[in-house]
Design a protein around this motif. Structure first.
Motif, PDB file in Angstrom:
ATOM      1  N   PRO A 159      18.158   5.713 -15.452  1.00  0.00           N
ATOM      2  CA  PRO A 159      17.130   6.210 -16.840  1.00  0.00           C
ATOM      3  C   PRO A 159      15.677   5.621 -16.225  1.00  0.00           C
ATOM      4  O   PRO A 159      15.486   4.536 -15.637  1.00  0.00           O
ATOM      5  N   ALA A 160      14.863   6.281 -17.135  1.00  0.00           N
ATOM      6  CA  ALA A 160      13.486   5.896 -17.103  1.00  0.00           C
ATOM      7  C   ALA A 160      13.076   4.798 -17.890  1.00  0.00           C
ATOM      8  O   ALA A 160      13.896   4.230 -18.763  1.00  0.00           O
ATOM      9  N   HIS A 161      11.908   3.963 -17.407  1.00  0.00           N
ATOM     10  CA  HIS A 161      11.547   2.942 -18.178  1.00  0.00           C
ATOM     11  C   HIS A 161      10.111   3.110 -18.320  1.00  0.00           C
ATOM     12  O   HIS A 161       9.318   3.459 -17.378  1.00  0.00           O
ATOM     13  N   SER A 162       9.462   2.651 -19.684  1.00  0.00           N
ATOM     14  CA  SER A 162       8.074   2.935 -19.784  1.00  0.00           C
ATOM     15  C   SER A 162       7.039   2.356 -18.830  1.00  0.00           C
ATOM     16  O   SER A 162       6.207   2.716 -18.700  1.00  0.00           O
ATOM     17  N   LEU A 163       7.656   1.259 -18.132  1.00  0.00           N
ATOM     18  CA  LEU A 163       6.639   0.727 -17.272  1.00  0.00           C
ATOM     19  C   LEU A 163       6.683   1.235 -15.714  1.00  0.00           C
ATOM     20  O   LEU A 163       6.145   0.586 -14.635  1.00  0.00           O
ATOM     21  N   ASP A 164       7.718   1.934 -15.509  1.00  0.00           N
ATOM     22  CA  ASP A 164       7.857   2.851 -14.003  1.00  0.00           C
ATOM     23  C   ASP A 164       6.761   2.882 -13.309  1.00  0.00           C
ATOM     24  O   ASP A 164       6.285   2.604 -12.151  1.00  0.00           O
ATOM     25  N   GLN A 165       6.000   3.898 -14.153  1.00  0.00           N
ATOM     26  CA  GLN A 165       4.572   4.322 -13.239  1.00  0.00           C
ATOM     27  C   GLN A 165       3.644   3.187 -12.934  1.00  0.00           C
ATOM     28  O   GLN A 165       2.933   3.039 -11.981  1.00  0.00           O
ATOM     29  N   ALA A 166       3.415   2.434 -13.997  1.00  0.00           N
ATOM     30  CA  ALA A 166       2.565   0.978 -13.549  1.00  0.00           C
ATOM     31  C   ALA A 166       3.106   0.117 -12.532  1.00  0.00           C
ATOM     32  O   ALA A 166       2.169  -0.289 -11.602  1.00  0.00           O
ATOM     33  N   VAL A 167       4.438   0.057 -12.553  1.00  0.00           N
ATOM     34  CA  VAL A 167       5.054  -0.716 -11.458  1.00  0.00           C
ATOM     35  C   VAL A 167       4.846   0.053 -10.218  1.00  0.00           C
ATOM     36  O   VAL A 167       4.523  -0.370  -8.967  1.00  0.00           O
ATOM     37  N   LEU A 168       5.072   1.295 -10.116  1.00  0.00           N
ATOM     38  CA  LEU A 168       4.928   2.376  -8.936  1.00  0.00           C
ATOM     39  C   LEU A 168       3.352   2.060  -8.353  1.00  0.00           C
ATOM     40  O   LEU A 168       3.331   1.872  -7.172  1.00  0.00           O
ATOM     41  N   ASP A 169       2.652   2.318  -9.239  1.00  0.00           N
ATOM     42  CA  ASP A 169       1.221   2.258  -8.836  1.00  0.00           C
ATOM     43  C   ASP A 169       0.629   0.728  -8.270  1.00  0.00           C
ATOM     44  O   ASP A 169       0.247   0.889  -7.234  1.00  0.00           O
ATOM     45  N   ALA A 170       1.273  -0.256  -8.907  1.00  0.00           N
ATOM     46  CA  ALA A 170       0.976  -1.604  -8.290  1.00  0.00           C
ATOM     47  C   ALA A 170       1.808  -1.639  -7.054  1.00  0.00           C
ATOM     48  O   ALA A 170       1.308  -2.492  -6.091  1.00  0.00           O
ATOM     49  N   PHE A 171       3.012  -1.203  -7.034  1.00  0.00           N
ATOM     50  CA  PHE A 171       3.794  -1.194  -5.693  1.00  0.00           C
ATOM     51  C   PHE A 171       3.030  -0.665  -4.476  1.00  0.00           C
ATOM     52  O   PHE A 171       2.847  -1.152  -3.554  1.00  0.00           O
ATOM     53  N   ASN A 172       2.508   0.669  -4.802  1.00  0.00           N
ATOM     54  CA  ASN A 172       1.747   1.250  -3.867  1.00  0.00           C
ATOM     55  C   ASN A 172       0.426   0.753  -3.277  1.00  0.00           C
ATOM     56  O   ASN A 172       0.016   0.769  -2.156  1.00  0.00           O
ATOM     57  N   ASP A 173      -0.183   0.139  -4.480  1.00  0.00           N
ATOM     58  CA  ASP A 173      -1.414  -0.900  -3.824  1.00  0.00           C
ATOM     59  C   ASP A 173      -0.985  -1.865  -2.829  1.00  0.00           C
ATOM     60  O   ASP A 173      -1.729  -2.232  -1.819  1.00  0.00           O
ATOM     61  N   ASP A 174       0.280  -2.429  -3.064  1.00  0.00           N
ATOM     62  CA  ASP A 174       0.654  -3.501  -2.053  1.00  0.00           C
ATOM     63  C   ASP A 174       0.856  -2.849  -0.849  1.00  0.00           C
ATOM     64  O   ASP A 174       0.778  -3.288   0.227  1.00  0.00           O
ATOM     65  N   GLN A 175       1.389  -1.491  -0.816  1.00  0.00           N
ATOM     66  CA  GLN A 175       1.941  -1.049   0.578  1.00  0.00           C
ATOM     67  C   GLN A 175       0.751  -0.756   1.378  1.00  0.00           C
ATOM     68  O   GLN A 175       0.768  -0.297   2.507  1.00  0.00           O
ATOM     69  N   VAL A 176      -0.332  -0.671   1.082  1.00  0.00           N
ATOM     70  CA  VAL A 176      -1.951  -0.409   1.758  1.00  0.00           C
ATOM     71  C   VAL A 176      -2.258  -1.770   2.213  1.00  0.00           C
ATOM     72  O   VAL A 176      -3.369  -1.896   2.888  1.00  0.00           O
ATOM     73  N   THR A 177      -1.520  -2.804   1.870  1.00  0.00           N
ATOM     74  CA  THR A 177      -2.366  -4.228   2.229  1.00  0.00           C
ATOM     75  C   THR A 177      -1.613  -4.597   3.812  1.00  0.00           C
ATOM     76  O   THR A 177      -0.723  -3.989   4.108  1.00  0.00           O
ATOM     77  N   GLU A 178      -2.329  -5.554   4.187  1.00  0.00           N
ATOM     78  CA  GLU A 178      -1.890  -6.062   5.703  1.00  0.00           C
ATOM     79  C   GLU A 178      -0.628  -6.517   5.662  1.00  0.00           C
ATOM     80  O   GLU A 178       0.063  -7.282   5.165  1.00  0.00           O
ATOM     81  N   LYS A 179       0.029  -5.649   6.880  1.00  0.00           N
ATOM     82  CA  LYS A 179       1.500  -6.095   7.235  1.00  0.00           C
ATOM     83  C   LYS A 179       1.614  -6.394   8.922  1.00  0.00           C
ATOM     84  O   LYS A 179       2.394  -6.171   9.284  1.00  0.00           O
ATOM     85  N   GLY A 180       0.415  -7.077   9.119  1.00  0.00           N
ATOM     86  CA  GLY A 180       0.531  -7.303  10.491  1.00  0.00           C
ATOM     87  C   GLY A 180      -0.007  -6.467  11.382  1.00  0.00           C
ATOM     88  O   GLY A 180      -0.316  -6.954  12.870  1.00  0.00           O
ATOM     89  N   PHE A 181      -0.597  -5.628  11.052  1.00  0.00           N
ATOM     90  CA  PHE A 181      -1.426  -4.552  12.119  1.00  0.00           C
ATOM     91  C   PHE A 181      -2.953  -4.258  11.402  1.00  0.00           C
ATOM     92  O   PHE A 181      -3.561  -3.214  11.819  1.00  0.00           O
ATOM     93  N   GLY A 182      -3.545  -4.839  10.608  1.00  0.00           N
ATOM     94  CA  GLY A 182      -4.548  -4.245   9.933  1.00  0.00           C
ATOM     95  C   GLY A 182      -4.072  -3.757   8.642  1.00  0.00           C
ATOM     96  O   GLY A 182      -3.012  -3.484   8.390  1.00  0.00           O
ATOM     97  N   PRO A 183      -5.095  -3.239   7.877  1.00  0.00           N
ATOM     98  CA  PRO A 183      -4.739  -2.842   6.439  1.00  0.00           C
ATOM     99  C   PRO A 183      -3.546  -1.420   6.745  1.00  0.00           C
ATOM    100  O   PRO A 183      -4.049  -0.657   7.509  1.00  0.00           O
TER     101      PRO A 183
END
Ligand SMILES: C[S@@+](CC[C@H](N)C(=O)[O-])C[C@H]1O[C@@H](n2cnc3c(N)ncnc32)[C@H](O)[C@@H]1O
Length: 271
Positions: A159-183
């Motif tokens: 089921p959906a939760h009211s914070l799903d989109q906000a959490v996904l947006d934050a997660f996707n921000d993290d996905q473009v941070t440094e992971k050992g190869f540059g941004p």
């Protein structure tokens, strides 16, 4: 970057195998096995415990072609596990190497370069350097790239939760941070690689390969939820109480709800 444990890779392997786009996997295996000789090589970048090798073995068993698989990773324990789980009928080589050292990659005889769940971690400049090194090593022969299971930025919960989109947006921000190869390229990985490879003469196909998870995958779902929670915990637009509420709701549904995590597989071939 933080390491990837064999436990986590084992936990996700079945979901990955079910998610891989079967048409692209078959094209990749067919390309790898055509016109090969005893010196032909598949080079698996960020091989982990060898999940991509096992996916190929599943549809194109060892005895059907003389390919050698060459695993590259910077984690010795994962490489040892990959070699241990290798197939008796297939030559396996392991290279403990930081992929950033693209000039040291063992590209001799390579016909197909593979990677799974890797290219969303890397940067655009890394992809450019990798393609440059491959071109220098293999301009005179056919070459393929198979990059599977690149996260595409979508996650859909039921089921959906009211914070799903906000959490996904934050997660996707993290996905473009440094992971050992540059941004990191994150969800933009396949578009970037497609354009870069088309620019040097490859023909490129993309196909969806989503994880479709439900109660049968509850342990993987619970780990995924915890991983998302860790990734977003210091995001400026999410309050700690909201993250805690989202985590509690999500974990309480891990065994009952469902979840689709978008991935894209890429196959590029230059004849
Ligand atoms: C998400 S895991 C995927 C592993 C495997 N391809 C699979 O699908 O199960 C990413 C892999 O890349 C490796 N890796 C990450 N950064 C690396 C680097 N700089 N050099 C070499 N390997 C790296 C990790 O050790 C890990 O095995």
């Amino acid at each position: 970057m933080t390491g990837f444990s064999a436990d986590w890779l084992n936990l996700r392997e079945l979901a990955d195998q079910q998610a891989r786009n079967s048409a692209l996997l078959r094209y990749a295996a067919a390309f790898a096995s055509t016109e090969v000789d005893a010196q032909s090589v598949v080079l698996d970048l960020g091989a982990g415990t060898g999940s991509t090798f096992r996916a190929f073995e599943h549809i194109s068993p060892s005895l059907e072609s003389p390919l050698t698989w060459r695993f590259v990773d910077n984690d010795r324990e994962l490489l040892e596990e990959a070699a241990r789980r290798g197939h008796e009928g297939r030559p396996i080589e392991t290279y403990e190497l930081d992929l950033n050292r693209v000039e040291d990659l063992p590209l001799g005889g390579v016909r197909l370069i593979t990677a799974s769940a890797l290219f969303d971690l890397v940067s655009g400049p890394f992809v450019d350097r990798l393609i440059g090194a491959v071109n220098r090593a293999a301009l005179d022969r056919p070459m393929g790239f198979y990059a599977a299971l690149n996260y595409d930025g979508t996650t859909c919960w039921d089921p959906a939760h009211s914070l799903d989109q906000a959490v996904l947006d934050a997660f996707n921000d993290d996905q473009v941070t440094e992971k050992g190869f540059g941004p990191a390229l994150g969800p933009g990985a396949c578009d970037y690689i497609k354009q870069a490879l088309e620019g040097v003469g490859y023909s490129v196909k993309l196909a969806a390969s989503p994880w479709k998870l439900d109660g049968k995958n509850s342990q993987l779902v619970a780990e995924l939820i915890q991983g998302i929670g860790n990734a977003v915990q210091s995001h400026p637009e999410l309050a700690a109480d909201d993250i805690a509420a989202w985590l509690e709701f999500r974990l309480s549904h891990a065994a009952f709800g469902s979840c689709i995590v978008g991935h894209i597989d890429l196959l590029a071939i230059r004849e």
